[in-house]
Design an enzyme around this catalytic site. Sequence first.
Site, mmCIF file in Angstrom:
data_model
loop_
_atom_site.group_PDB
_atom_site.id
_atom_site.type_symbol
_atom_site.label_atom_id
_atom_site.label_comp_id
_atom_site.label_asym_id
_atom_site.label_seq_id
_atom_site.Cartn_x
_atom_site.Cartn_y
_atom_site.Cartn_z
ATOM 1 N N GLU A 1 -13.375 -17.123 -29.030
ATOM 2 C CA GLU A 1 -12.864 -18.211 -28.179
ATOM 3 C C GLU A 1 -12.341 -17.647 -26.853
ATOM 4 O O GLU A 1 -12.472 -18.266 -25.807
ATOM 5 C CB GLU A 1 -11.753 -18.960 -28.939
ATOM 6 C CG GLU A 1 -11.213 -20.184 -28.251
ATOM 7 C CD GLU A 1 -12.108 -21.439 -28.384
ATOM 8 O OE1 GLU A 1 -12.962 -21.479 -29.286
ATOM 9 O OE2 GLU A 1 -11.938 -22.359 -27.567
ATOM 10 N N HIS B 1 -18.327 -20.477 -34.634
ATOM 11 C CA HIS B 1 -18.150 -19.544 -33.519
ATOM 12 C C HIS B 1 -19.073 -18.318 -33.664
ATOM 13 O O HIS B 1 -19.413 -17.676 -32.678
ATOM 14 C CB HIS B 1 -16.709 -19.019 -33.471
ATOM 15 C CG HIS B 1 -15.727 -19.953 -32.846
ATOM 16 N ND1 HIS B 1 -15.308 -21.110 -33.453
ATOM 17 C CD2 HIS B 1 -15.072 -19.903 -31.644
ATOM 18 C CE1 HIS B 1 -14.418 -21.721 -32.667
ATOM 19 N NE2 HIS B 1 -14.269 -21.007 -31.572
ATOM 20 N N CYS C 1 -17.642 -27.674 -37.427
ATOM 21 C CA CYS C 1 -16.631 -26.661 -37.732
ATOM 22 C C CYS C 1 -16.607 -26.504 -39.246
ATOM 23 O O CYS C 1 -16.508 -27.503 -39.974
ATOM 24 C CB CYS C 1 -15.277 -27.158 -37.229
ATOM 25 S SG CYS C 1 -13.882 -26.178 -37.788
ATOM 26 N N ASP D 1 -15.167 -29.654 -32.838
ATOM 27 C CA ASP D 1 -14.763 -28.359 -33.388
ATOM 28 C C ASP D 1 -13.358 -28.092 -32.845
ATOM 29 O O ASP D 1 -12.852 -28.842 -32.011
ATOM 30 C CB ASP D 1 -15.748 -27.270 -32.906
ATOM 31 C CG ASP D 1 -15.356 -25.875 -33.387
ATOM 32 O OD1 ASP D 1 -14.987 -25.736 -34.568
ATOM 33 O OD2 ASP D 1 -15.404 -24.908 -32.595
ATOM 34 N N SER D 2 -12.758 -26.978 -33.298
ATOM 35 C CA SER D 2 -11.458 -26.608 -32.741
ATOM 36 C C SER D 2 -11.610 -26.071 -31.318
ATOM 37 O O SER D 2 -10.626 -26.019 -30.578
ATOM 38 C CB SER D 2 -10.817 -25.528 -33.617
ATOM 39 O OG SER D 2 -11.669 -24.395 -33.668
ATOM 40 N N CYS E 1 -18.849 -19.979 -39.949
ATOM 41 C CA CYS E 1 -17.960 -20.411 -38.873
ATOM 42 C C CYS E 1 -18.862 -20.621 -37.671
ATOM 43 O O CYS E 1 -19.703 -19.772 -37.370
ATOM 44 C CB CYS E 1 -16.912 -19.338 -38.567
ATOM 45 S SG CYS E 1 -15.910 -19.719 -37.106
HETATM 46 N N1 DGL Z 1 -15.476 -22.983 -35.502
HETATM 47 C C1 DGL Z 1 -14.596 -23.024 -36.582
HETATM 48 C C2 DGL Z 1 -15.183 -22.957 -37.939
HETATM 49 O O1 DGL Z 1 -16.377 -23.136 -38.052
HETATM 50 C C3 DGL Z 1 -13.158 -22.926 -36.424
HETATM 51 C C4 DGL Z 1 -12.541 -21.638 -36.142
HETATM 52 C C5 DGL Z 1 -11.057 -21.846 -36.073
HETATM 53 O O2 DGL Z 1 -10.620 -22.715 -35.327
HETATM 54 O O3 DGL Z 1 -10.331 -21.124 -36.784
HETATM 55 O O4 DGL Z 1 -14.527 -22.750 -38.927
#
Ligand code: DGL
Length: 266
Positions: A153, A187, A72, A9-10, A185
Amino acid sequence: MQRPIGIFDSGIGGLTVASAIQQSMPGEALLYFGDTAHMPYGDKSEDAIRYYCIRIAQFLMKQNAKVIVIACNTASSIAFKVVEDFVDGKIPVINVIYPVVDWITQNHSNGRIGVIGTKGTIRSGIYEKLILEHSPNANVQSLATPLLAPMIEEGFFNNNISATVLNSYLSNRKLQKIDSLVLACTHYPLIKKEINQFYQGKIDIVDSAGLVASHTKAILEARGLLSPTKRPRHHFFVSDYTQAFEKSAKMFFGNKVSLTESNFWG
Ligand code: DGL
């Protein structure tokens, strides 16, 4: 040697998926890469995201991963195909979108479905497209909520800042009268409780973690790739060390997390 499950993931979002994978397959070793140097992905160009994802896939393969889970949504919606092409059938590649779309179309095929995610995911229109392909009577309302991932984050959840930001997004006209909400997402499961409070538990809030874990297990089982051991060793890599990442990794995996900074962008 036990081959690990590669996940990326990021940043910390994919840990929600990694943690569900660990619960569903406790004997499997995990190899996690958080591309913290490029977080957030949601605002980056498609070309940049494709490039990051290919380099990460290359890294995970070098570390002998037996599967790659793109944990992600932004990367899954923009780079799934290029990662698959790059991997060229050598190991399976799993995205976080298909299992959620399957679930939604099985359970809410005539519903009014809200989708929240990064700008990149929402702009791709992938959820809308795939849901309507399977459930033409569904009504899909998508909203980009770009502040959420960076906020999470940085560790801002379950406090008054996250409540204010969430309130403002979820009050958007598009999301009125929905009966389910897709957290598009990885997150967002970290603020699922707060989202549920906003809706007073009246709508179905769907995230990918558990669904992707079951899907990954099924794929590994079908290919004879499960290899549980008693004490699997997990490895966490980030492209830029951040305290917030370490704290979140420990929150999910306990204090013994081994975290290595690996910046191979050069
Ligand atoms: N966890 C991410 C997603 O599912 C990335 C969020 C990001 O880096 O902008 O899109």
